[in-house]
Design a protein around this motif. Structure first.
Motif, PDB file in Angstrom:
ATOM      1  N   TYR A 125      -0.520   3.395   2.203  1.00  0.00           N
ATOM      2  CA  TYR A 125      -1.686   2.575   2.494  1.00  0.00           C
ATOM      3  C   TYR A 125      -2.461   2.283   1.221  1.00  0.00           C
ATOM      4  CZ  TYR A 125      -1.229   3.734   7.469  1.00  0.00           C
ATOM      5  OH  TYR A 125      -0.782   3.874   8.745  1.00  0.00           O
ATOM      6  N   ARG A 126      -3.251   1.234   1.267  1.00  0.00           N
ATOM      7  CA  ARG A 126      -4.288   0.996   0.270  1.00  0.00           C
ATOM      8  C   ARG A 126      -5.605   1.348   0.955  1.00  0.00           C
ATOM      9  NH1 ARG A 126      -2.173  -4.183   0.228  1.00  0.00           N
ATOM     10  NH2 ARG A 126      -4.281  -5.015   0.395  1.00  0.00           N
ATOM     11  N   GLU A 128      -8.343  -0.124   1.413  1.00  0.00           N
ATOM     12  CA  GLU A 128      -8.903  -1.164   2.289  1.00  0.00           C
ATOM     13  C   GLU A 128      -8.114  -1.347   3.588  1.00  0.00           C
ATOM     14  OE1 GLU A 128      -6.609  -2.828  -1.162  1.00  0.00           O
ATOM     15  OE2 GLU A 128      -8.393  -1.597  -1.007  1.00  0.00           O
ATOM     16  N   GLU A 129      -6.959  -0.724   3.722  1.00  0.00           N
ATOM     17  CA  GLU A 129      -6.168  -0.788   4.958  1.00  0.00           C
ATOM     18  C   GLU A 129      -6.447   0.389   5.882  1.00  0.00           C
ATOM     19  OE1 GLU A 129      -2.130  -2.958   3.291  1.00  0.00           O
ATOM     20  OE2 GLU A 129      -2.307  -0.793   3.048  1.00  0.00           O
TER      21      GLU A 129
END
Length: 165
Positions: A125-126, A128-129
């Motif tokens: 994941y990043r 912001e996700e």
């Protein structure tokens, strides 16, 4: 066998967990939250949970309910272990302080209700996700992404078992 009685007490409903979080905060403890299906516990889970536990004093683990797992479309045979078994295994881990089963598709409601100091997600994941990242960051918290332990995933394990038949 004295400690066996502690394990079910580490599995919370939302009201009891909210109270526990209030007590922990009163005592000056920081709180880390992570979530997942945890269908077949493996080395990757252990690594991710131990990393999440190091981020704060107390670690809360949100576990997808059986119905939630079905909606995630992980496959017709999933979950392999039911939500009570998965919660019990997680509660038996020393690094885990609290386990809660959630029925929603995401842990957003849990995260925004509990407002942990650190939100931890394993995987690719990043920030912001990650569900709830905006609320945690706006509240002065932190979002941490743990690296994947290559070669360890429940989906991969199920796939290998399917091909060994």
């Amino acid at each position: 066998m004295r400690n066996a009685a502690i394990i079910p007490q580490k599995i919370y409903d939302l009201n009891r967990l909210k109270h526990a979080v209030e007590v922990w905060r009163f005592l000056g403890k920081t709180i880390s939250f992570t979530n997942g299906v945890f269908d077949i516990l493996h080395q990757g889970h252990v690594y991710s949970l131990s990393q999440a536990a190091q981020e704060a004093d107390m670690l809360i683990v949100g576990v997808n309910s059986d119905a939630s797992v079905k909606r995630l479309n992980k496959g017709p045979e999933r979950p392999i272990n039911d939500q009570n078994s998965r919660a019990l295994l997680l509660a038996s881990m020393l690094m885990v302080d609290a386990v809660i089963v959630f029925d929603e598709d995401t842990p957003y409601e849990l995260i925004t209700t509990l407002m942990p100091d650190v939100l931890v997600k394993g995987g690719d994941y990043r920030v912001e996700e990650v569900v709830g990242h905006k609320e945690i960051l706006a509240n002065g918290g932190n979002v941490v992404i743990n690296p994947i332990v290559e070669g360890f995933s429940t989906t991969g394990i199920v796939e290998r078992m399917r091909h060994q038949k």
